[in-house]
Design a protein around this motif. Structure first.
Motif, short mmCIF file in Angstrom:
data_model
loop_
_atom_site.label_atom_id
_atom_site.label_comp_id
_atom_site.label_asym_id
_atom_site.label_seq_id
_atom_site.Cartn_x
_atom_site.Cartn_y
_atom_site.Cartn_z
N THR A 47 -8.24 12.85 -4.77
CA THR A 47 -9.43 13.67 -5.00
C THR A 47 -10.63 12.84 -5.44
O THR A 47 -11.77 13.25 -5.24
CB THR A 47 -9.12 14.76 -6.07
N ILE A 48 -10.39 11.69 -6.01
CA ILE A 48 -11.48 10.87 -6.54
C ILE A 48 -12.57 10.56 -5.51
O ILE A 48 -13.76 10.67 -5.83
CB ILE A 48 -10.94 9.60 -7.23
N PRO A 49 -12.25 10.19 -4.26
CA PRO A 49 -13.34 9.92 -3.31
C PRO A 49 -14.27 11.12 -3.09
O PRO A 49 -15.50 10.95 -3.03
CB PRO A 49 -12.61 9.54 -2.02
N LEU A 50 -13.71 12.32 -3.01
CA LEU A 50 -14.54 13.51 -2.85
C LEU A 50 -15.40 13.74 -4.10
O LEU A 50 -16.60 14.02 -4.00
CB LEU A 50 -13.69 14.74 -2.56
N VAL A 51 -14.79 13.62 -5.26
CA VAL A 51 -15.54 13.78 -6.51
C VAL A 51 -16.67 12.74 -6.57
O VAL A 51 -17.81 13.07 -6.93
CB VAL A 51 -14.61 13.66 -7.74
N ASN A 52 -16.38 11.52 -6.15
CA ASN A 52 -17.42 10.49 -6.16
C ASN A 52 -18.54 10.77 -5.17
O ASN A 52 -19.70 10.48 -5.45
CB ASN A 52 -16.81 9.11 -5.93
N ALA A 53 -18.21 11.34 -4.03
CA ALA A 53 -19.26 11.72 -3.08
C ALA A 53 -20.14 12.82 -3.67
O ALA A 53 -21.37 12.79 -3.52
CB ALA A 53 -18.64 12.17 -1.76
N LEU A 54 -19.52 13.76 -4.38
CA LEU A 54 -20.29 14.82 -5.03
C LEU A 54 -21.15 14.26 -6.16
O LEU A 54 -22.31 14.66 -6.32
CB LEU A 54 -19.35 15.90 -5.56
N LEU A 55 -20.59 13.33 -6.94
CA LEU A 55 -21.38 12.67 -7.99
C LEU A 55 -22.56 11.91 -7.38
O LEU A 55 -23.67 11.92 -7.93
CB LEU A 55 -20.50 11.71 -8.81
N SER A 56 -22.33 11.25 -6.25
CA SER A 56 -23.41 10.52 -5.58
C SER A 56 -24.50 11.48 -5.12
O SER A 56 -25.70 11.19 -5.29
CB SER A 56 -22.86 9.75 -4.38
N GLY A 57 -24.11 12.60 -4.55
CA GLY A 57 -25.10 13.61 -4.14
C GLY A 57 -25.89 14.14 -5.32
O GLY A 57 -27.12 14.30 -5.24
N ALA A 58 -25.20 14.41 -6.42
CA ALA A 58 -25.89 14.89 -7.62
C ALA A 58 -26.82 13.81 -8.17
O ALA A 58 -27.93 14.12 -8.63
CB ALA A 58 -24.86 15.30 -8.68
N ALA A 59 -26.40 12.55 -8.11
CA ALA A 59 -27.25 11.45 -8.58
C ALA A 59 -28.50 11.34 -7.71
O ALA A 59 -29.61 11.12 -8.24
CB ALA A 59 -26.48 10.14 -8.58
N ILE A 60 -28.35 11.49 -6.41
CA ILE A 60 -29.51 11.47 -5.52
C ILE A 60 -30.49 12.56 -5.93
O ILE A 60 -31.70 12.32 -6.05
CB ILE A 60 -29.08 11.63 -4.04
N GLY A 61 -29.96 13.76 -6.17
CA GLY A 61 -30.81 14.87 -6.59
C GLY A 61 -31.51 14.59 -7.91
O GLY A 61 -32.72 14.84 -8.05
N SER A 62 -30.79 14.06 -8.88
CA SER A 62 -31.41 13.82 -10.19
C SER A 62 -32.42 12.67 -10.15
O SER A 62 -33.43 12.71 -10.85
CB SER A 62 -30.35 13.59 -11.27
N ILE A 63 -32.19 11.67 -9.31
CA ILE A 63 -33.18 10.60 -9.15
C ILE A 63 -34.46 11.18 -8.56
O ILE A 63 -35.57 10.88 -9.01
CB ILE A 63 -32.64 9.46 -8.26
N MET A 64 -34.31 12.04 -7.57
CA MET A 64 -35.49 12.65 -6.94
C MET A 64 -36.24 13.55 -7.92
O MET A 64 -37.48 13.55 -7.95
CB MET A 64 -35.08 13.38 -5.67
N VAL A 65 -35.50 14.29 -8.75
CA VAL A 65 -36.14 15.12 -9.77
C VAL A 65 -36.90 14.24 -10.76
O VAL A 65 -38.04 14.53 -11.14
CB VAL A 65 -35.09 16.01 -10.51
N GLY A 66 -36.27 13.14 -11.18
CA GLY A 66 -36.91 12.22 -12.11
C GLY A 66 -38.16 11.58 -11.53
O GLY A 66 -39.18 11.44 -12.21
N TRP A 67 -38.07 11.20 -10.28
CA TRP A 67 -39.21 10.58 -9.61
C TRP A 67 -40.37 11.57 -9.52
O TRP A 67 -41.52 11.25 -9.82
CB TRP A 67 -38.78 10.14 -8.21
#
Length: 187
Positions: A47-67
């Motif tokens: 399950t870790i690879p899927l969780v990591n892909a979701l974390l990556s997607g959330a990180a992309i979103g939060s970076i864009m919000v921060g920017w």
């Protein structure tokens, strides 16, 4: 918010970067024995690879919000978004390194050799290179932010280095999701 001595930002950036990258390379190089981490059920490791892909997607979103927040002058929202991004990255890296150590190394590519050579390896190489470059940049901007007031921070390289770090971070996270898709969805 001055928690880090100003004159130590570069030194701390270097030390944290070296230690962090040493841990990553040790895990990737099989230098950390699987017996050093707790044993997890197979379904957790799968399950870790899927969780990591979701974390990556959330990180992309939060970076864009921060920017976006900093462009609008909302420093508090920017701070929360970027610290969230960093927390998501730490979560991603922790899970990735745990799985890498627990399974004894990287997962082999299951697809055709042509895709491996001309798509997967170049994407993975750029993803890894950008992730390595981002480590010191991220530490530097975080330590600058923690060592100075907002007024003082404006007179540092925080904004310039932060833009570079955020851009490279977005690309690295995006490529990581593509690598996940190639490993776990397409093939």
């Amino acid at each position: 918010m001055e928690y880090v001595p100003r004159e130590r930002v570069r030194l701390l950036t270097g030390v944290l970067s070296v230690v962090s990258l040493a841990v990553v390379f040790a895990a990737a190089g099989g230098r950390i024995p699987p017996s050093s981490v707790p044993v997890a059920p197979e379904w957790v490791l799968e399950t870790i690879p899927l969780v990591n892909a979701l974390l990556s997607g959330a990180a992309i979103g939060s970076i864009m919000v921060g920017w976006r927040a900093i462009r609008r002058g909302d420093v508090d929202r920017h701070r929360v978004a970027m610290l969230t991004s960093f927390g998501l990255f730490v979560g991603f890296l922790t899970l990735y390194l745990y799985r890498l150590t627990a399974t004894g190394g990287p997962q082999p590519f299951p697809g055709p050799d042509m895709v491996y050579q001309f798509v997967y390896i170049p994407l993975l190489a750029v993803h890894i290179l950008l992730a390595i470059i981002c480590i010191p940049l991220l530490y530097y901007v975080l330590l600058l932010a923690f060592s100075r007031s907002i007024a003082d921070l404006r007179r540092t390289a925080h904004a310039r280095v932060g833009r570079i770090a955020a851009t490279l971070w977005l690309i690295s996270f995006s490529l990581g999701i593509v690598v996940f898709a190639l490993l776990h969805v397409v093939y």
